[in-house]
Write a protein that holds these residues in place. Structure first.
Motif, short mmCIF file in Angstrom:
data_model
loop_
_atom_site.label_atom_id
_atom_site.label_comp_id
_atom_site.label_asym_id
_atom_site.label_seq_id
_atom_site.Cartn_x
_atom_site.Cartn_y
_atom_site.Cartn_z
N VAL A 81 1.12 -0.95 -0.11
CA VAL A 81 0.18 0.29 -0.11
C VAL A 81 0.95 1.61 0.00
O VAL A 81 0.50 2.08 -0.63
CB VAL A 81 -1.10 -0.17 1.11
N LEU A 82 1.84 1.20 0.87
CA LEU A 82 2.47 2.64 0.90
C LEU A 82 3.52 2.36 -0.11
O LEU A 82 4.41 3.67 -0.86
CB LEU A 82 3.61 2.40 2.17
N SER A 83 3.79 1.67 -1.01
CA SER A 83 4.74 1.87 -2.03
C SER A 83 4.03 1.59 -3.62
O SER A 83 4.47 1.92 -4.22
CB SER A 83 5.86 0.41 -2.28
N GLY A 84 3.15 1.93 -3.06
CA GLY A 84 2.47 1.72 -4.79
C GLY A 84 2.37 0.55 -5.64
O GLY A 84 2.17 0.52 -6.96
N ARG A 85 1.38 -0.70 -4.63
CA ARG A 85 2.00 -1.74 -5.89
C ARG A 85 0.97 -2.84 -5.77
O ARG A 85 0.59 -4.27 -5.90
CB ARG A 85 3.29 -2.57 -5.00
N VAL A 86 0.04 -1.93 -5.22
CA VAL A 86 -1.89 -2.84 -5.54
C VAL A 86 -1.82 -3.03 -5.90
O VAL A 86 -2.81 -1.90 -6.20
CB VAL A 86 -2.35 -2.63 -3.75
N PRO A 87 -2.30 -4.30 -7.22
CA PRO A 87 -2.76 -3.55 -8.29
C PRO A 87 -4.27 -3.36 -8.30
O PRO A 87 -4.94 -3.58 -7.44
CB PRO A 87 -2.96 -5.02 -9.14
N HIS A 120 -3.03 0.59 -7.92
CA HIS A 120 -3.31 1.75 -7.04
C HIS A 120 -2.35 2.97 -6.66
O HIS A 120 -0.88 2.75 -6.36
CB HIS A 120 -4.03 1.43 -5.75
N ARG A 121 -2.71 3.88 -6.88
CA ARG A 121 -1.59 4.71 -6.34
C ARG A 121 -1.00 4.85 -4.64
O ARG A 121 -1.82 4.38 -3.92
CB ARG A 121 -2.07 6.57 -6.13
N ALA A 122 0.54 5.30 -4.21
CA ALA A 122 0.41 5.06 -2.53
C ALA A 122 -0.07 5.72 -1.85
O ALA A 122 -0.07 7.29 -2.75
CB ALA A 122 2.46 4.92 -2.69
N VAL A 123 -0.13 5.70 -1.21
CA VAL A 123 -0.58 6.48 0.00
C VAL A 123 1.11 6.69 1.14
O VAL A 123 1.51 5.46 1.87
CB VAL A 123 -1.31 5.21 1.11
N PRO A 132 3.17 8.47 3.60
CA PRO A 132 3.15 7.71 4.94
C PRO A 132 1.87 8.34 6.24
O PRO A 132 1.96 7.43 7.25
CB PRO A 132 3.84 7.30 5.66
N ALA A 133 2.42 9.71 5.74
CA ALA A 133 1.28 10.15 7.07
C ALA A 133 0.05 9.76 7.63
O ALA A 133 -0.84 9.27 8.28
CB ALA A 133 1.80 11.41 7.14
N VAL A 134 -0.98 9.96 5.83
CA VAL A 134 -2.47 9.20 6.14
C VAL A 134 -2.29 7.92 6.45
O VAL A 134 -2.98 7.96 7.54
CB VAL A 134 -2.54 9.56 4.74
N ALA A 135 -1.61 6.90 6.63
CA ALA A 135 -1.43 5.70 7.09
C ALA A 135 -1.61 5.67 8.28
O ALA A 135 -2.09 4.67 9.21
CB ALA A 135 -0.62 4.65 5.94
N GLU A 136 -0.49 6.42 8.83
CA GLU A 136 0.00 6.57 10.11
C GLU A 136 -1.43 6.85 10.91
O GLU A 136 -1.50 6.52 11.89
CB GLU A 136 1.17 7.26 10.79
N GLU A 137 -1.50 8.04 10.60
CA GLU A 137 -3.00 8.93 11.58
C GLU A 137 -4.30 7.06 11.06
O GLU A 137 -4.97 7.49 12.20
CB GLU A 137 -3.50 9.90 10.36
#
Length: 340
Positions: free
Chosen positions: A177-183, A191-194, A196-201
């Motif tokens: 998810v963080l590196s934009g590798r989810v097809p 899918h566009r990488a999320v 990290p600040a959003v993922a952390e929140e």
């Protein structure tokens, strides 16, 4: 918890990750609670079919969101259907079995759910695309999961009143998810990488659901974001030890020195043979080497490290799964006997 005991599961602890082979909830609960005295867990039995798997069980926990099984996987629907009812029924069966074998139990008890990011990558919107690709859908899913987890944790505390409940959030897809590798559904793009600040929140919001109880985040993929998980408030990070590289050293050292526990997956999830489980000291030899390489205090080792399988044991034989949990206990004792 004593002043010397930093974590509620205590030093030299061992536990499982979540899934187990078989379909008999009572038998598996008996094995888990009888083997793992310091940190037993609520097992998942995916062999029973959709709804007993990790995604299905968590989908059944969602509040005011409902999912059904499609050929491509779990998809959000308009109302609770057969698949939701089945997931909830199996969870009740698992809780009944756990309650039976934890009468008068006092101590740490672990329950698992899929975390918000891996769930968003696995569950589809009505159009067939993952919820991960829509900011509003991700937010709704995280809020629904948080509300469902509140009810689930309250139910576990009611059934096992002497337990200190430990919540495990399973995030195997988080590095992707963080590196934009989810097809995407087509498989032709990702899918566009999320951020990290959003993922952390988002993770911080889910971790807060547990209140004062500890939260473990499990990620059995390479590239575990130890720093992000520590900042989000995880009490412990669970990972596949063999996937560590020297690039992880700095983040690991900072996590331990910052008070984060490590659940080290050092026992194979699918066994090759009895010889694999014949040397408890050898099993944790890599952990001792890591500790020396990081220059960490030997006194931190047994209180900071819990021994686990590398991942869930659903793919193993029942005999190997039982032996693997027993071996985790022996390996943890070996680590305590000789931390140097």
């Amino acid at each position: 918890m004593t002043e010397e005991q930093k974590f509620p599961w205590g030093p030299a602890a061992a536990t499982g990750v979540g899934s187990m082979p078989g379909e008999d909830a009572r038998e598996v609960a008996r094995i888990v609670t009888g083997t793992l005295e310091s940190l037993p867990f609520l097992p998942e039995l995916p062999a029973r079919g959709p709804g007993a798997d990790m995604i299905g069980r968590t989908a059944g926990l969602l509040a005011e969101l409902y999912a059904r099984v499609e050929p491509s996987g779990w998809r959000i629907g308009d109302r609770p259907g057969r698949d939701t009812r089945r997931a909830r029924a199996w969870l009740r069966e698992d809780l009944d079995a756990l309650e039976e074998f934890t009468q008068e139990f006092e101590g740490a008890l672990k329950v698992s759910a899929v975390g918000p990011w891996s769930l968003a990558a696995a569950v589809e919107r009505r159009n067939g695309e993952a919820m991960l690709g829509d900011t509003g859908a991700r937010r709704d899913l995280a809020e629904s999961l948080a509300e469902g987890l509140r009810g689930h944790l309250a139910e576990v505390r009611r059934r096992v009143p002497g337990a200190r409940v430990v919540l495990q959030l399973d995030e195997p897809t988080l590095p992707a998810v963080l590196s934009g590798r989810v097809p995407t559904a087509s498989g032709y793009r990702a899918h566009r990488a999320v951020d990290p600040a959003v993922a952390e929140e988002t993770l911080r919001g889910l971790i807060a659901v547990a209140g004062d109880d500890p939260v473990v985040v499990h990620c059995c993929a390479a590239g575990v974001p130890f720093g992000l998980l520590r900042r989000a408030g995880a009490t412990a990070v669970s990972f596949d030890f063999k996937l560590l590289t020297e690039r992880d050293d700095e983040a690991l050292g900072e996590a331990v020195e910052g008070g984060t526990a490590l659940f080290a997956g050092v026992v194979g999830a699918v066994g090759a043979g009895a010889e694999e489980l014949s040397d408890p000291a050898g099993t944790v030899g890599g952990v001792r080497s890591l500790w020396r390489r990081l220059g960490l205090s030997p006194g931190l080792l047994t209180e900071s490290v819990t021994v686990t399988p590398a991942c869930g044991l659903a793919g193993a034989s029942p005999a190997y799964a039982r032996a693997a949990l027993t071996h985790c206990v022996r390996a943890a004792r070996s680590l305590a006997d000789n931390p140097e």
